[in-house]
Design an enzyme around this catalytic site. Structure first.
Site, PDB file in Angstrom:
ATOM      1  N   GLU A   1      -0.783  51.268  39.370  1.00 29.10           N
ATOM      2  CA  GLU A   1      -1.485  50.626  38.251  1.00 29.10           C
ATOM      3  C   GLU A   1      -2.499  49.613  38.776  1.00 29.10           C
ATOM      4  OE1 GLU A   1       1.758  49.361  35.586  1.00 29.10           O
ATOM      5  OE2 GLU A   1       1.432  51.227  34.490  1.00 29.10           O
TER       6      GLU A   1
ATOM      7  N   ALA B   1      13.004  47.621  34.231  1.00 30.21           N
ATOM      8  CA  ALA B   1      13.350  46.844  33.035  1.00 30.21           C
ATOM      9  C   ALA B   1      14.490  47.455  32.217  1.00 30.21           C
ATOM     10  CB  ALA B   1      12.100  46.675  32.171  1.00 30.21           C
ATOM     11  N   GLN B   2      14.482  48.784  32.024  1.00 32.54           N
ATOM     12  CA  GLN B   2      15.412  49.395  31.076  1.00 32.54           C
ATOM     13  C   GLN B   2      16.903  49.171  31.390  1.00 32.54           C
ATOM     14  OE1 GLN B   2      15.351  50.630  28.051  1.00 32.54           O
ATOM     15  NE2 GLN B   2      13.217  49.996  27.953  1.00 32.54           N
TER      16      GLN B   2
ATOM     17  N   VAL C   1      19.569  27.510  41.258  1.00 33.38           N
ATOM     18  CA  VAL C   1      20.967  27.471  41.697  1.00 33.38           C
ATOM     19  C   VAL C   1      20.994  27.455  43.218  1.00 33.38           C
ATOM     20  CG1 VAL C   1      23.159  28.713  41.699  1.00 33.38           C
ATOM     21  CG2 VAL C   1      21.762  28.642  39.634  1.00 33.38           C
TER      22      VAL C   1
ATOM     23  N   GLY D   1      18.664  33.078  35.206  1.00 31.96           N
ATOM     24  CA  GLY D   1      17.544  34.013  35.192  1.00 31.96           C
ATOM     25  C   GLY D   1      17.134  34.419  33.794  1.00 31.96           C
TER      26      GLY D   1
END
Lengths: 423, 423
Positions: free
Chosen positions: B174, B320-321, B83, B15
Site C-alpha cells: 500500500e 486487526a481481525q 508498564v 494497550g
C-alpha cells in the site's frame, strides 16, 4: 544555490507569510524570476493557531504547502532555508544552502515571540507563533492534566490544571476563550476524578483593557464574555518572573505549569542590515514605497516593515492586513519601476478588527460599523474561512467547526509528540 | 497509582489498540472496574498510517482520544504510562507512575517493527507503526526532495529521490502504491527542476510473491498493479545491510536515503513474564480462552497472543481481525467466569483480506469471493471508513479522500517537524 540564471530580473522574497505570499501571487504574471525562501515548506495561517493549540483544528488544516501555491508558474523557485546574512551593497545574500545574488530583495520574515529579555520566562513559557509551538501547547495542557491525576498534593495538582495566558491582545483573548470552553465542555468528562472548581484560567494584561487596539466598546464586551466564561482577567498587571510553577506579577503570584506568552512580538534582526535602519522591536525603516532608502533594490514588507505615515506616525499595526496590502502594492510598484513608471505610495485601508471569544461570541470593529455577539461571530467565521489558503483546508476547517459547534467537543485532544521542557 | 479501591473486581488492560479497545467496549456494562493503560492518549488506526506517511491524510484523523471513547463509563480509568514489570504471582504490575494491583490483567500491547537484530538498519531505516513514525516518513521524503534540488552530484540526487520499501506485505504494498502516486501526480509539479525519470521506487520482498498471506490471484494482480504504477518489485530478495545511502541486498545494491522498513513485526518482551511462556517474536502462549495457563487472572490478546488451534497451528495472523474478535470474546468470557459460567473457546472467523494499490485499484480476498480492481477498491474504501473510530474522523477522512481522488493531489505535504537522523 542552484537557481538557473536567466535574463529576467531576479526577485528574492524571504518569508512565505501573508506579505510574501501576496507579493509573489501578484508578481507571478510579470517578467521576473521569483525565488521564495522560507524556513518551512508551508504557509501558516497564524490567526487560527490558537485553535490548533486548543484541539479545535488539526495542524495540517491551517498550513498549506508553498510549492503547491506556485507550482504552475514557470519562473518561480522555492528553497527551504534560512537567510544568514544580507550584503545589500553587493546585492547578494548568504543562506544555509549557499549564496544568491538578487536584483530585488523583499524581506518579509515577520515576527517571533518577544519575551522582553527575560530568559527565565523564555525558557519556561510557551510561545505560539508557529505550528509546532501550537502543537506543543496542545500536548503540554493534556500532559499536565494526565499528571494532575497522579498527585495527591493539592497545590501541585492546581498548578498542573491552571492555565495562565499573558497578553490581552486578540491572540491571548481568543486563546483564553478556547481554553475556557475546553474547561466547560471537554475536560471534565475526560477527567472525572478531578475537581474542576480547582482549575483557574488567568488572562494577564499590562494595560487597562483587553484588546487594546480595538474600540472601547469591543474591549468592554470582550471582557464581559471572558468573565462569563470564567476567565480571570487581570488588567494593569505585569508579569515579572516565572520559575516553572509560580508566576511573579506586579499583583498576586499565580500558580501554573502552563504559561502561554502572547504579550508581544519582535522581529529577528538580520545580519548585514545596519542598526541605523532599525527601530524598536527590530523593525526595518522603509519609505512609503516599502523601500529601504539606503540601498537600491531592498524592500521590506509586513510586520518587519516600519513605515511612518500621517495616519500611522508610529508605523502600522503588526497584523495581517497591512502585510497583505503592502505585498499587493509592492508587486505593482516593482512592475512600474522596471517599466520606468511612477510608483504609488502605500496607503493603509483599515478593514477592521475581529476577535472571537468562545462559541457564538465575538467582537467586530468594522470601518463603519461595530457589532458584538452572534453576528460578529458569523462575520469572524466567514472571514476566516474565506481567508484560509486551499480548498481542502477550507472544507476540513468548515466541517471541524460544524462538528465542534454541534457536539461541543474537541476530538483532536491528542498528545502526538509529548512536549519536553528545555531544562 | 491513584485508582480508587472499590468492591468491584479490577481489570487492568494494557494497550488501547484494536484488541484492548474492543475488550473495554464490550466489558463496560458489566460490574468491573476497568483501568486502561497506554503510552499514548489516543487509539491509532494503524491500517491508514501509510496515508499519513504519504501526505494523503492528516495524522489527527486516524487517531482518536482514548478518554473520549470511554468518558461516560463510571468505573473506567485511563492512565497514560508504560508498564515496566508484571508480577503475575502477586497479581500486581509496576508502571512509570507507580504500582497497581489487579484481579484480571489483559495484555494487548501489540507489536513494534522487527529489524531482525540488524542495528545498522534499525538506526537508519524508518519504521511505521506509530503516528509520529509515519510523520517522520512524510517529513523525510519531503526533506530529501528539498535537498535533491541543492546538489549537482547525480548519484547523490538519485539517492535522495529514490525510495526503497522492504517488505511486500499489505503495509509495504500500500505504501509503494501511494508513493508511486506521489511520483506520478504530485512531486513533478512541485519540483519541476528535477528529472523524475531518475526517481526509482523499489519494493523488496523476501518470498516469491507480494502479499504472501493473500491468494495467489491477489498476489499476481497486486504485482501487476505495482508494475503499472512504475514500482520495481524485487522478489526472493533479502536486505542485508544499509549505511544510510546504499542498501546491500542478496541481489543488486540499491541507492537511497529513504529506506522504509515494513518487513516484519515483533512483540516487546515484558519483564516478569518468564521466557517459558514466549514463542518466536516474543508472543505469549495462551490457551483457547486467551489465558496464560501458568497464572490466574492473566490474559493476552491480539498480536501479542500466540494461540495454537487446529486451523492455525502456528498461531493467528498478527492483524486487526483476530485482535478484535478475541477482545470481544474475552469480555464475554470474563463475565461468564465471574458468574461461574462456562467460557467459550476462541474460534477465528476470517473475514478476508484487503489491500489497495493506488486509486481505483485494490485486491480483496473475501471468504466466498475474490475480486480485484475498482470493486475491490470500493470495498476497501467502505470498510476502512466504517472501521475508523469517531464521527469527526470519518467525515474528515471521507472529504480528504474525495478531494484527493478528484484533484489527484496531496495537500498535506508539510514538513511540520523536520526528521533528524539518530546519528
Amino acid at each position: 544555490m542552484n537557481i538557473s540564471d536567466t535574463s529576467l530580473p531576479r526577485v528574492v522574497v524571504v518569508g512565505g507569510g501573508f506579505a510574501g505570499l501576496k507579493f509573489c501571487k501578484n508578481l507571478r504574471h510579470d517578467k521576473f524570476q521569483i525565488v521564495l525562501i522560507d524556513r518551512h515548506n508551508y504557509h501558516t495561517f497564524q490567526p487560527l493557531l490558537y485553535q490548533v493549540a486548543t484541539a479545535g483544528l488539526e495542524p495540517d488544516s491551517i498550513a498549506y504547502p508553498l510549492r503547491k501555491i506556485f507550482n504552475k508558474i514557470p519562473n518561480f523557485y522555492f528553497r527551504m532555508t534560512e537567510v544568514l546574512e544580507v550584503f545589500p551593497e553587493k546585492k547578494c545574500l548568504r543562506t544555509t544552502i549557499g549564496e544568491l545574488e538578487y536584483d530585488h530583495l523583499v524581506l518579509a520574515t515577520g515576527t517571533v515571540t518577544n519575551f522582553f529579555g527575560n530568559e527565565e520566562i523564555e525558557k519556561r513559557a510557551m510561545g505560539m507563533k508557529f505550528v509546532p509551538e501550537a502543537l506543543n501547547i496542545r500536548s503540554l495542557i493534556l500532559q499536565n492534566f494526565e499528571a494532575a491525576l497522579l498527585t495527591d498534593d493539592l497545590k501541585e495538582r492546581e498548578s498542573l490544571m491552571n492555565v495562565v495566558i499573558v497578553g490581552g491582545g486578540p491572540t491571548g483573548v481568543e486563546l483564553a476563550g478556547a481554553i475556557a470552553e475546553l474547561k466547560k465542555h471537554v475536560l471534565p468528562t475526560d477527567y472525572p476524578d478531578l475537581d474542576f472548581r480547582r482549575m483557574s484560567i488567568h488572562l494577564v494584561e499590562g494595560t487597562e483593557r483587553v484588546l487594546p487596539p480595538f474600540s472601547e466598546e469591543a474591549s468592554k464586551k470582550a471582557l464581559q464574555y471572558l468573565e462569563t466564561l470564567g476567565v480571570n482577567v487581570w488588567l494593569n498587571t505585569m508579569v515579572k518572573d516565572y520559575d516553572g510553577k509560580t508566576i511573579v506579577t506586579s499583583g498576586k503570584p499565580m500558580l501554573t505549569q502552563t504559561l502561554i506568552w502572547a504579550a508581544g512580538v519582535k522581529c529577528q534582526p538580520l545580519d548585514g542590515i545596519p542598526a541605523a535602519n532599525l527601530v524598536k522591536g527590530n523593525r526595518i525603516k522603509v519609505n512609503h514605497f516599502n523601500q529601504v532608502e539606503a540601498y537600491e533594490g531592498l524592500y521590506v514588507l509586513g510586520d518587519l516593515a516600519y513605515m511612518e505615515t500621517k495616519d500611522f506616525p508610529k508605523g502600522h499595526p503588526q497584523v495581517a492586513q497591512p502585510a497583505i496590502q503592502q505585498g499587493k502594492l509592492l508587486a505593482k510598484n516593482l512592475s512600474s519601476l522596471v517599466r520606468g513608471k511612477a510608483m504609488k505610495p502605500f496607503k493603509y485601508k483599515d478593514q477592521g478588527s475581529l476577535a472571537t471569544i468562545g462559541r457564538s461570541r465575538a467582537v467586530a470593529d468594522l470601518p463603519h460599523y461595530k457589532t458584538q455577539g452572534t453576528l460578529a461571530w458569523f462575520i469572524w467565521t466567514f472571514v476566516h474561512l474565506i481567508a484560509l489558503v486551499g480548498f481542502r483546508n477550507r472544507v476540513v476547517v468548515f466541517f471541524n467547526w460544524m462538528i465542534n459547534f454541534f457536539s461541543y467537543n474537541r476530538d483532536i485532544r491528542l498528545i502526538i509528540r509529548p512536549y519536553k521542557r528545555k531544562e
